[in-house]
Write a protein that holds these residues in place. Structure first.
Motif, PDB file in Angstrom:
ATOM      1  N   ALA A 112       9.312  75.004  58.460  1.00  0.00           N
ATOM      2  CA  ALA A 112       9.871  74.000  57.557  1.00  0.00           C
ATOM      3  C   ALA A 112       8.922  72.816  57.387  1.00  0.00           C
ATOM      4  O   ALA A 112       8.737  72.298  56.275  1.00  0.00           O
ATOM      5  CB  ALA A 112      11.226  73.524  58.084  1.00  0.00           C
ATOM      6  N   GLU A 113       8.292  72.396  58.479  1.00  0.00           N
ATOM      7  CA  GLU A 113       7.337  71.293  58.394  1.00  0.00           C
ATOM      8  C   GLU A 113       6.095  71.702  57.604  1.00  0.00           C
ATOM      9  O   GLU A 113       5.542  70.898  56.846  1.00  0.00           O
ATOM     10  CB  GLU A 113       6.949  70.846  59.803  1.00  0.00           C
ATOM     11  CG  GLU A 113       8.112  70.239  60.577  1.00  0.00           C
ATOM     12  CD  GLU A 113       7.783  70.043  62.041  1.00  0.00           C
ATOM     13  OE1 GLU A 113       8.608  69.448  62.747  1.00  0.00           O
ATOM     14  OE2 GLU A 113       6.702  70.495  62.476  1.00  0.00           O
TER      15      GLU A 113
ATOM     16  N   ARG B  91       6.067  73.888  55.145  1.00  0.00           N
ATOM     17  CA  ARG B  91       6.466  73.882  53.732  1.00  0.00           C
ATOM     18  C   ARG B  91       6.508  72.461  53.187  1.00  0.00           C
ATOM     19  O   ARG B  91       6.106  72.211  52.042  1.00  0.00           O
ATOM     20  CB  ARG B  91       7.827  74.553  53.587  1.00  0.00           C
ATOM     21  CG  ARG B  91       7.789  76.060  53.717  1.00  0.00           C
ATOM     22  CD  ARG B  91       9.085  76.675  53.225  1.00  0.00           C
ATOM     23  NE  ARG B  91      10.208  76.283  54.050  1.00  0.00           N
ATOM     24  CZ  ARG B  91      10.647  76.968  55.098  1.00  0.00           C
ATOM     25  NH1 ARG B  91      10.052  78.100  55.437  1.00  0.00           N
ATOM     26  NH2 ARG B  91      11.678  76.548  55.797  1.00  0.00           N
ATOM     27  N   ARG B  92       6.988  71.516  54.002  1.00  0.00           N
ATOM     28  CA  ARG B  92       7.028  70.128  53.539  1.00  0.00           C
ATOM     29  C   ARG B  92       5.624  69.574  53.337  1.00  0.00           C
ATOM     30  O   ARG B  92       5.338  68.920  52.322  1.00  0.00           O
ATOM     31  CB  ARG B  92       7.792  69.268  54.545  1.00  0.00           C
ATOM     32  CG  ARG B  92       7.943  67.816  54.107  1.00  0.00           C
ATOM     33  CD  ARG B  92       8.637  67.011  55.176  1.00  0.00           C
ATOM     34  NE  ARG B  92       7.826  66.867  56.351  1.00  0.00           N
ATOM     35  CZ  ARG B  92       6.870  65.955  56.501  1.00  0.00           C
ATOM     36  NH1 ARG B  92       6.584  65.127  55.511  1.00  0.00           N
ATOM     37  NH2 ARG B  92       6.168  65.879  57.609  1.00  0.00           N
TER      38      ARG B  92
ATOM     39  N   SER C 149       4.070  71.069  50.231  1.00  0.00           N
ATOM     40  CA  SER C 149       4.580  70.484  48.988  1.00  0.00           C
ATOM     41  C   SER C 149       4.046  69.079  48.764  1.00  0.00           C
ATOM     42  O   SER C 149       3.847  68.662  47.620  1.00  0.00           O
ATOM     43  CB  SER C 149       6.113  70.465  49.024  1.00  0.00           C
ATOM     44  OG  SER C 149       6.571  69.647  50.097  1.00  0.00           O
ATOM     45  N   GLU C 150       3.787  68.345  49.837  1.00  0.00           N
ATOM     46  CA  GLU C 150       3.306  66.972  49.693  1.00  0.00           C
ATOM     47  C   GLU C 150       1.792  66.905  49.481  1.00  0.00           C
ATOM     48  O   GLU C 150       1.312  66.107  48.679  1.00  0.00           O
ATOM     49  CB  GLU C 150       3.690  66.157  50.930  1.00  0.00           C
ATOM     50  CG  GLU C 150       5.195  65.931  51.068  1.00  0.00           C
ATOM     51  CD  GLU C 150       5.516  65.138  52.322  1.00  0.00           C
ATOM     52  OE1 GLU C 150       4.567  64.811  53.075  1.00  0.00           O
ATOM     53  OE2 GLU C 150       6.707  64.854  52.551  1.00  0.00           O
TER      54      GLU C 150
ATOM     55  N   TRP D  10      -3.554  71.345  52.586  1.00  0.00           N
ATOM     56  CA  TRP D  10      -2.873  70.669  53.685  1.00  0.00           C
ATOM     57  C   TRP D  10      -3.541  70.979  55.028  1.00  0.00           C
ATOM     58  O   TRP D  10      -3.537  70.147  55.937  1.00  0.00           O
ATOM     59  CB  TRP D  10      -1.408  71.086  53.724  1.00  0.00           C
ATOM     60  CG  TRP D  10      -1.181  72.518  54.092  1.00  0.00           C
ATOM     61  CD1 TRP D  10      -1.218  73.587  53.279  1.00  0.00           C
ATOM     62  CD2 TRP D  10      -0.890  73.022  55.409  1.00  0.00           C
ATOM     63  NE1 TRP D  10      -0.976  74.742  53.981  1.00  0.00           N
ATOM     64  CE2 TRP D  10      -0.767  74.422  55.293  1.00  0.00           C
ATOM     65  CE3 TRP D  10      -0.725  72.441  56.656  1.00  0.00           C
ATOM     66  CZ2 TRP D  10      -0.482  75.234  56.366  1.00  0.00           C
ATOM     67  CZ3 TRP D  10      -0.438  73.249  57.739  1.00  0.00           C
ATOM     68  CH2 TRP D  10      -0.310  74.621  57.589  1.00  0.00           C
TER      69      TRP D  10
ATOM     70  N   ILE E 211       5.247  64.160  62.220  1.00  0.00           N
ATOM     71  CA  ILE E 211       6.566  64.010  61.609  1.00  0.00           C
ATOM     72  C   ILE E 211       7.142  62.635  61.948  1.00  0.00           C
ATOM     73  O   ILE E 211       7.724  61.959  61.105  1.00  0.00           O
ATOM     74  CB  ILE E 211       7.491  65.132  62.090  1.00  0.00           C
ATOM     75  CG1 ILE E 211       6.854  66.488  61.824  1.00  0.00           C
ATOM     76  CG2 ILE E 211       8.834  65.048  61.384  1.00  0.00           C
ATOM     77  CD1 ILE E 211       6.505  66.717  60.363  1.00  0.00           C
TER      78      ILE E 211
END
Length: 716
Positions: free
Chosen positions: A334-335, A337-338, A341-342, A347, A360
């Motif tokens: 999940a991190e 994917r975040r 996206s950012e 990344w 985080i």
């Protein structure tokens, strides 16, 4: 009489004579004869002569053969006709054809030059070819005199260059991502050349030879297969200077599937090898041979490398999902994917540049992965580029040639290298149905190695590899073990127990009523459902560590101070086909726990009633003390009943109600509110500055602590 009968032409002739298309002639001593022009009817056209037929063939020959070859063929036909006319019109029969050919050869040499290849034998051969009959039953003529060898008869001619428009048309077909074959492009260009009058050789072999000699291979490669293939083959790459690092400083890690079969749990599988190599000495510092690639294999290899050799500063790893697991990088899916996206597709590069930026929550000391905990920088290799992990890829090739091929169940790295007797070896027989084909005579499948025996075989080969001389860059013929001893200037080590704990940590997990659920080896395992130490942590996150060698042992830790909460036992599960006694025992255990909960609830209710009584008694005692001393500050309250219009009555109260005087009658509440607002803003600004000073102080303390421990990397 072609095109009609004699009477019909006799009837048409007078009318055609008036138009000037016919005439009547009376020869001496004969009957008058009508002569009609051949344009009157197509049937009156005479058959073409040899010269006319040859001229009709010229346009077609120009499209099928090089221009200079066609012109040379017509020169041969010209001198051949001159020789045949001379032979047919001779009056002196004493002159032979060879004598007349000598005259023609002399004239041809004088007219065409001494390089023109002509002689009596050539004239005879040309005459035989010229009068030959083709597959359609017609005379071949000049077509048979065309030299199809790409050179003229003298052997010194140069092939005529292709038409630029035809070459451009061929390249437009060939240099595309459709990857059309040379044959398709050649045929299409030949058809287009026939329509447009371009010159393109008809022979496919001429096109392949021309393409091999004049084609711009890099340009064709990038147009047909893309920039990745072009970069892989033609672009220069950066060479690594491994002499600039010391042993134990730079590792590279990757998976590979072995090229042999082993027996694992009564099944035949191709195992996977996870290897970690020290790039300076080419030593295999950590490895694991297992049934499949996963993060546990990577962690076991890292544990071996960190324990037996050193903790490096940098590790180059692959981009697979097992290498980007939370236990290694400290980031969940999940991190990831975040962050993706950012930060977009770069990344991972951003994570390499500044790992702190991707935290985080910087104030929350979460588990950051084994790499960050040990101060190891992770470098992700270039996707789909094996040369970015060049040293270990060469080791995998050596592993195949020196270890895998010595296994009786070797299957090869491609279908071409697969032994023909492999199916019989795997089935444990000498040949199909007793045939005499050459294959190892196996009575059963016991000769096929097991996974454990393959591990022992690999360990022995690694000992030989570490003791053998290596010709890699910077080794100068030293063995990996000797290079490690010579160039080693001090390595980073860690406590064995602490290292075992770090490698065993799986990350932070949320505690539920059934304990924690951890993914181990691709399987979901649950722990701590009956753990009393874990009950206060329900709904919170704990740090979970699972022993990789004994997955049944699990420990929970406080994620902030890393103190152990307790050992978690695996949850007991009931088999669907369990007998009645097992089910009764499980039900009895649950009933005992529920009974303990009911008893705790009953005692809690009694304690609540007692606590209320004690609180009320204390309140009464304090009120009595205040009233006895006169410090309760009670005021007399006068209550007046007033009738309003909202109580069902339609009349107002008789006479105005005069309020009691108060000390707040002459107070300016607007001014007090504005003053209070200014004070609140000043207090908030002061608190914000205090918080910034506190965060800066914590950051400086963390930086100083990281520099002392050697696990903090400052990026410019």
């Amino acid at each position: 009489l072609a095109g009609g009968s004699l009477r019909s032409w006799q009837r048409k002739a007078p009318e055609l004579a008036k138009q000037g298309l016919a005439r009547l002639q009376k020869p001496e001593g004969g009957k008058p004869v009508w002569f009609v022009h051949r344009s009157v009817d197509r049937h009156l056209n005479r058959f073409p002569t040899a010269c006319e037929r040859d001229e009709q063939q010229r346009p077609g020959l120009m499209t099928l053969h090089p221009r200079h070859q066609v012109e040379a063929a017509y020169k041969r036909a010209h001198w051949l006709k001159a020789w045949r006319d001379l032979c047919d019109g001779r009056r002196d029969r004493s002159l032979t054809e060879k004598d007349l050919a000598g005259r023609i050869v002399g004239q041809a040499k004088q007219a065409e030059g001494e390089s023109f290849a002509i002689c009596f034998a050539s004239l005879q051969r040309w005459h035989r070819l010229y009068r030959g009959v083709g597959a359609d039953g017609k005379c071949r003529g000049v077509e048979a005199l065309v030299d199809r060898r790409g050179q003229n008869a003298a052997g010194g001619g140069i092939q005529e260059p292709r038409t630029p428009a035809a070459v451009e048309h061929f390249n437009a077909l060939y240099r595309t991502e459709l990857k059309l074959s040379v044959r398709q492009c050649h045929d299409a260009t030949l058809r287009e050349s026939g329509r447009r009058g371009w010159y393109w050789p008809a022979a496919y072999s001429a096109t392949t030879a021309w393409l091999k000699r004049y084609d711009d291979v890099p340009l064709s490669l990038v147009c047909r297969y893309g920039t990745r293939a072009y970069s892989k083959k033609y672009m220069p790459y950066n060479e690594m200077d491994w002499e600039a690092v010391v042993p134990g400083e730079f590792y590279v890690c990757d998976h590979t599937q072995c090229d042999f079969w082993v027996v694992y749990k009564n099944e035949l599988i191709r195992p996977w090898l996870t290897s970690i190599q020290d790039c300076r000495t080419r030593a295999i510092v950590g490895w694991h041979l297992g049934p499949r690639p996963h993060q546990e294999a990577i962690l076991l290899s890292l544990r071996m490398a960190f324990t037996d050799y050193a903790i490096p500063k940098t590790i180059r790893i692959d981009n697979g999902k097992d290498f980007t697991a939370k236990s290694i990088t400290g980031l969940t899916k999940a991190e990831v994917r975040r962050l993706r996206s950012e930060l977009g597709r770069d990344w991972k590069k951003a994570m390499r540049r500044d790992r702190d930026m991707l935290a985080i929550d910087k104030r929350d000391p979460k588990w950051r992965g084994i790499a960050a905990e040990l101060g190891v920088e992770l470098i992700f290799a270039t996707p789909y580029a094996a040369w970015s992990k060049g040293t270990i890829e060469r080791w995998f090739g050596r592993f195949e040639s020196e270890t895998a091929k010595l296994m009786v169940s070797y299957c090869g790295n491609s279908p071409q290298n697969r032994p023909e007797s492999l199916p019989d070896i795997l089935k444990g027989r000498s040949g199909p149905r007793g045939s005499a084909r050459a294959a190892p005579a196996l009575l059963d499948a016991s000769d096929i190695p097991t996974l454990e025996s393959a591990r022992e075989h690999l360990a022995g080969d690694l000992d030989l590899y570490h003791a053998a001389a290596h010709r890699g860059h910077g080794l100068s013929g030293l063995s990996p073990r000797a290079a490690w001893d010579r160039f080693n200037v001090g390595v980073r080590k860690a406590d064995a127990d602490a290292l075992a704990f770090l490698v065993s940590v799986r990350g932070t997990y949320r505690v539920t009523g059934n304990g924690v659920a951890v993914q181990v080896g691709g399987q979901k395992l649950t722990f701590g459902a009956r753990s009393a130490a874990l009950r206060p942590w329900i709904g919170k996150d704990v740090l979970v560590a699972v022993d990789l060698e004994r997955p049944g042992e699990c420990f929970a830790f406080n994620p902030r101070n890393r103190r152990m909460i307790g050992r978690l036992d695996p949850n007991q599960k009931i088999h669907p086909a369990a007998n009645t006694d097992d089910v009764r025992e499980a039900i009895a255990t649950v009933q005992r726990e529920r009974k303990m909960m009911r008893q705790a609830r009953a005692s809690s209710a009694n304690r609540t009633r007692t606590a209320v009584q004690l609180a009320n008694a204390d309140r009464a005692a304090r009120l009595a003390e205040l009233r006895a001393t006169g410090t309760d500050d009670r005021r007399a309250v006068t209550v007046r009943a007033v009738q309003t219009g909202f109580e069902g009555a339609s009349k107002l109260a008789r006479g105005p109600v005069k309020p009691e005087p108060s000390e707040y009658d002459n107070v300016d509440f607007d001014k007090l509110w504005e003053q209070s607002r200014i004070e609140r803003e000043a207090w908030a600004e002061n608190e914000r500055r205090i918080q910034e000073d506190r965060e800066y102080l914590e950051l400086e303390q963390g930086r100083e602590f990281g520099l002392r421990c050697g696990s903090f990397t400052e990026h410019g």
